[in-house]
Design a protein around this motif. Sequence first.
Motif, PDB file in Angstrom:
ATOM      1  N   HIS A  62       0.846  -1.288  -0.356  1.00 28.78           N
ATOM      2  CA  HIS A  62      -0.013  -0.062  -0.163  1.00 28.78           C
ATOM      3  C   HIS A  62       0.852   1.257   0.614  1.00 28.78           C
ATOM      4  O   HIS A  62       1.904   0.973   0.703  1.00 28.78           O
ATOM      5  CB  HIS A  62      -1.033  -0.200   1.596  1.00 28.78           C
ATOM      6  N   ASP A  63       0.704   1.924  -0.806  1.00 29.16           N
ATOM      7  CA  ASP A  63       1.769   3.758  -1.224  1.00 29.16           C
ATOM      8  C   ASP A  63       2.755   2.797  -1.223  1.00 29.16           C
ATOM      9  O   ASP A  63       3.588   3.278  -0.126  1.00 29.16           O
ATOM     10  CB  ASP A  63       0.967   4.156   0.097  1.00 29.16           C
ATOM     11  N   ASP A  64       3.282   1.733  -1.947  1.00 33.14           N
ATOM     12  CA  ASP A  64       4.751   1.639  -2.100  1.00 33.14           C
ATOM     13  C   ASP A  64       5.618   1.019  -0.754  1.00 33.14           C
ATOM     14  O   ASP A  64       6.300   1.145  -0.784  1.00 33.14           O
ATOM     15  CB  ASP A  64       5.115   2.898  -3.006  1.00 33.14           C
ATOM     16  N   SER A  65       4.597   0.479   0.619  1.00 38.86           N
ATOM     17  CA  SER A  65       5.090   0.202   1.292  1.00 38.86           C
ATOM     18  C   SER A  65       4.130  -1.595   1.599  1.00 38.86           C
ATOM     19  O   SER A  65       3.600  -1.455   1.192  1.00 38.86           O
ATOM     20  CB  SER A  65       4.882   1.106   2.351  1.00 38.86           C
ATOM     21  N   THR A  66       5.055  -2.081   2.296  1.00 41.71           N
ATOM     22  CA  THR A  66       4.916  -3.725   2.040  1.00 41.71           C
ATOM     23  C   THR A  66       4.592  -3.763   3.547  1.00 41.71           C
ATOM     24  O   THR A  66       5.040  -2.913   5.253  1.00 41.71           O
ATOM     25  CB  THR A  66       5.979  -4.913   1.904  1.00 41.71           C
ATOM     26  N   TYR A  67       3.012  -4.409   4.286  1.00 39.81           N
ATOM     27  CA  TYR A  67       2.559  -4.530   5.754  1.00 39.81           C
ATOM     28  C   TYR A  67       2.398  -6.070   5.569  1.00 39.81           C
ATOM     29  O   TYR A  67       1.616  -6.535   4.487  1.00 39.81           O
ATOM     30  CB  TYR A  67       1.225  -3.124   5.575  1.00 39.81           C
ATOM     31  N   TYR A  68       1.920  -6.228   7.087  1.00 39.53           N
ATOM     32  CA  TYR A  68       1.479  -7.468   7.084  1.00 39.53           C
ATOM     33  C   TYR A  68      -0.074  -7.380   7.621  1.00 39.53           C
ATOM     34  O   TYR A  68       0.156  -6.746   8.474  1.00 39.53           O
ATOM     35  CB  TYR A  68       2.507  -8.657   8.243  1.00 39.53           C
ATOM     36  N   LEU A  69      -1.142  -8.011   7.584  1.00 37.16           N
ATOM     37  CA  LEU A  69      -2.617  -7.888   7.834  1.00 37.16           C
ATOM     38  C   LEU A  69      -2.319  -9.357   8.561  1.00 37.16           C
ATOM     39  O   LEU A  69      -2.578 -10.272   8.086  1.00 37.16           O
ATOM     40  CB  LEU A  69      -3.173  -7.201   7.291  1.00 37.16           C
ATOM     41  N   ASP A  70      -2.505  -9.006   9.868  1.00 35.12           N
ATOM     42  CA  ASP A  70      -3.133 -10.301  10.982  1.00 35.12           C
ATOM     43  C   ASP A  70      -4.619 -11.404  10.233  1.00 35.12           C
ATOM     44  O   ASP A  70      -4.687 -10.449   8.823  1.00 35.12           O
ATOM     45  CB  ASP A  70      -3.498 -10.927  12.465  1.00 35.12           C
ATOM     46  N   LYS A  71      -5.535 -12.274  10.224  1.00 35.18           N
ATOM     47  CA  LYS A  71      -6.593 -12.955   9.883  1.00 35.18           C
ATOM     48  C   LYS A  71      -7.690 -11.908   9.910  1.00 35.18           C
ATOM     49  O   LYS A  71      -8.469 -11.663   9.518  1.00 35.18           O
ATOM     50  CB  LYS A  71      -6.853 -14.057  10.437  1.00 35.18           C
ATOM     51  N   ASP A  72      -7.773 -11.595  11.246  1.00 34.57           N
ATOM     52  CA  ASP A  72      -8.823  -9.694  11.163  1.00 34.57           C
ATOM     53  C   ASP A  72      -8.475  -9.169  10.561  1.00 34.57           C
ATOM     54  O   ASP A  72      -9.209  -7.870  10.359  1.00 34.57           O
ATOM     55  CB  ASP A  72      -8.735  -9.684  12.750  1.00 34.57           C
ATOM     56  N   GLY A  73      -7.476  -8.753   9.934  1.00 36.02           N
ATOM     57  CA  GLY A  73      -7.389  -7.544   8.639  1.00 36.02           C
ATOM     58  C   GLY A  73      -6.510  -6.370   9.892  1.00 36.02           C
ATOM     59  O   GLY A  73      -6.721  -5.113   9.340  1.00 36.02           O
ATOM     60  N   LEU A  74      -6.099  -6.982  10.439  1.00 34.97           N
ATOM     61  CA  LEU A  74      -5.169  -6.022  11.343  1.00 34.97           C
ATOM     62  C   LEU A  74      -3.941  -4.913  11.135  1.00 34.97           C
ATOM     63  O   LEU A  74      -2.818  -6.438  11.363  1.00 34.97           O
ATOM     64  CB  LEU A  74      -5.495  -6.174  12.646  1.00 34.97           C
ATOM     65  N   LYS A  76       0.051  -5.608  11.733  1.00 34.19           N
ATOM     66  CA  LYS A  76       0.559  -5.642  12.858  1.00 34.19           C
ATOM     67  C   LYS A  76       2.519  -4.665  12.930  1.00 34.19           C
ATOM     68  O   LYS A  76       2.892  -4.049  11.290  1.00 34.19           O
ATOM     69  CB  LYS A  76       1.077  -7.286  12.089  1.00 34.19           C
ATOM     70  N   THR A  77       2.670  -4.712  13.961  1.00 33.64           N
ATOM     71  CA  THR A  77       4.207  -3.948  13.995  1.00 33.64           C
ATOM     72  C   THR A  77       4.724  -5.079  14.837  1.00 33.64           C
ATOM     73  O   THR A  77       4.858  -6.150  15.093  1.00 33.64           O
ATOM     74  CB  THR A  77       3.957  -2.528  15.175  1.00 33.64           C
ATOM     75  N   GLY A  78       6.458  -4.384  15.007  1.00 31.01           N
ATOM     76  CA  GLY A  78       7.517  -5.049  15.234  1.00 31.01           C
ATOM     77  C   GLY A  78       7.602  -6.179  15.037  1.00 31.01           C
ATOM     78  O   GLY A  78       7.389  -6.547  14.056  1.00 31.01           O
ATOM     79  N   TRP A  79       8.129  -7.728  16.005  1.00 35.11           N
ATOM     80  CA  TRP A  79       8.640  -8.360  15.447  1.00 35.11           C
ATOM     81  C   TRP A  79       7.426  -9.463  14.492  1.00 35.11           C
ATOM     82  O   TRP A  79       7.000  -9.465  16.132  1.00 35.11           O
ATOM     83  CB  TRP A  79       9.244  -9.567  15.767  1.00 35.11           C
ATOM     84  N   ILE A  80       7.505  -9.999  13.959  1.00 36.68           N
ATOM     85  CA  ILE A  80       6.245 -11.396  13.494  1.00 36.68           C
ATOM     86  C   ILE A  80       7.103 -12.604  12.876  1.00 36.68           C
ATOM     87  O   ILE A  80       8.451 -12.293  12.433  1.00 36.68           O
ATOM     88  CB  ILE A  80       4.900 -10.821  12.709  1.00 36.68           C
ATOM     89  N   LYS A  81       6.596 -13.539  13.322  1.00 35.28           N
ATOM     90  CA  LYS A  81       7.113 -14.696  12.415  1.00 35.28           C
ATOM     91  C   LYS A  81       6.193 -15.236  11.190  1.00 35.28           C
ATOM     92  O   LYS A  81       5.272 -15.094  12.096  1.00 35.28           O
ATOM     93  CB  LYS A  81       7.476 -15.475  14.146  1.00 35.28           C
ATOM     94  N   TYR A  82       6.782 -15.521  10.898  1.00 36.08           N
ATOM     95  CA  TYR A  82       6.023 -16.079   9.773  1.00 36.08           C
ATOM     96  C   TYR A  82       6.372 -17.134   8.924  1.00 36.08           C
ATOM     97  O   TYR A  82       7.771 -16.459   7.606  1.00 36.08           O
ATOM     98  CB  TYR A  82       5.683 -14.516   8.412  1.00 36.08           C
ATOM     99  N   LYS A  83       5.988 -17.745   8.586  1.00 31.33           N
ATOM    100  CA  LYS A  83       6.592 -19.432   8.069  1.00 31.33           C
ATOM    101  C   LYS A  83       8.273 -19.977   8.055  1.00 31.33           C
ATOM    102  O   LYS A  83       9.118 -19.832   7.600  1.00 31.33           O
ATOM    103  CB  LYS A  83       6.247 -19.086   5.909  1.00 31.33           C
ATOM    104  N   ASN A  84       8.144 -19.534   9.533  1.00 31.49           N
ATOM    105  CA  ASN A  84       9.190 -20.146  10.500  1.00 31.49           C
ATOM    106  C   ASN A  84      10.672 -19.470  10.549  1.00 31.49           C
ATOM    107  O   ASN A  84      11.356 -19.185  10.469  1.00 31.49           O
ATOM    108  CB  ASN A  84       9.936 -21.597   9.399  1.00 31.49           C
ATOM    109  N   SER A  85       9.907 -17.896   9.438  1.00 33.44           N
ATOM    110  CA  SER A  85      11.412 -16.967   9.735  1.00 33.44           C
ATOM    111  C   SER A  85      10.481 -15.362  10.428  1.00 33.44           C
ATOM    112  O   SER A  85       9.297 -15.237  10.595  1.00 33.44           O
ATOM    113  CB  SER A  85      11.482 -16.576   8.051  1.00 33.44           C
ATOM    114  N   TRP A  86      11.495 -14.505  11.300  1.00 37.52           N
ATOM    115  CA  TRP A  86      11.211 -13.392  11.117  1.00 37.52           C
ATOM    116  C   TRP A  86      11.885 -12.602  10.581  1.00 37.52           C
ATOM    117  O   TRP A  86      12.456 -12.267   9.828  1.00 37.52           O
ATOM    118  CB  TRP A  86      12.392 -13.411  12.754  1.00 37.52           C
ATOM    119  N   TYR A  87      10.950 -11.273  10.935  1.00 35.78           N
ATOM    120  CA  TYR A  87      10.438  -9.980  10.007  1.00 35.78           C
ATOM    121  C   TYR A  87       9.823  -8.632  10.862  1.00 35.78           C
ATOM    122  O   TYR A  87       9.665  -9.365  12.199  1.00 35.78           O
ATOM    123  CB  TYR A  87       8.884  -9.608   9.303  1.00 35.78           C
ATOM    124  N   CYS A  88      10.852  -7.585  10.245  1.00 38.07           N
ATOM    125  CA  CYS A  88      10.438  -6.382  11.667  1.00 38.07           C
ATOM    126  C   CYS A  88       9.751  -5.434  10.927  1.00 38.07           C
ATOM    127  O   CYS A  88      10.253  -4.941   9.577  1.00 38.07           O
ATOM    128  CB  CYS A  88      12.036  -5.936  12.066  1.00 38.07           C
TER     129      CYS A  88
END
Length: 116
Positions: A62-74, A76-88
């Motif tokens: 969105h607007d040239d940036s990448t974001y992660y949304l949880d199953k409720d469409g919210l 996320k911020t901070g460190w997240i684990k996605y498919k056995n890898s960590w992203y910030c």
Amino acid sequence: MGVKKILYSLVLSSTISIMSLTPAFASVKAVNADSYNWTKTTSNVWHCVNEKGENVSGWVIHDDSTYYLDKDGLMKTGWIKYKNSWYCLDEEGKLKTEQWIDNYYVNDEGKMTKIR
């Protein structure tokens, strides 16, 4: 559609194709969420729904940036684990790339790859 949007679309398509070839990042495919409806919740968290009013989840651009949304469409911020890898994700929810964050390095795909 302006020249900038056409070029962005071409670059994005190429980037997604390249990312799909990279095993470590193959499962992270972002969809363009510029046309989706973004609102802030009462707790000041961004929420995203598609044109059908359904929650959007996973990686989005969105607007040239990448974001992660949880199953409720919210968003996320901070460190997240996605498919056995960590992203910030920064405090605005944007994926951080190619930098040291405390004692951790995230590569050009945002994946943590090194520890000091």
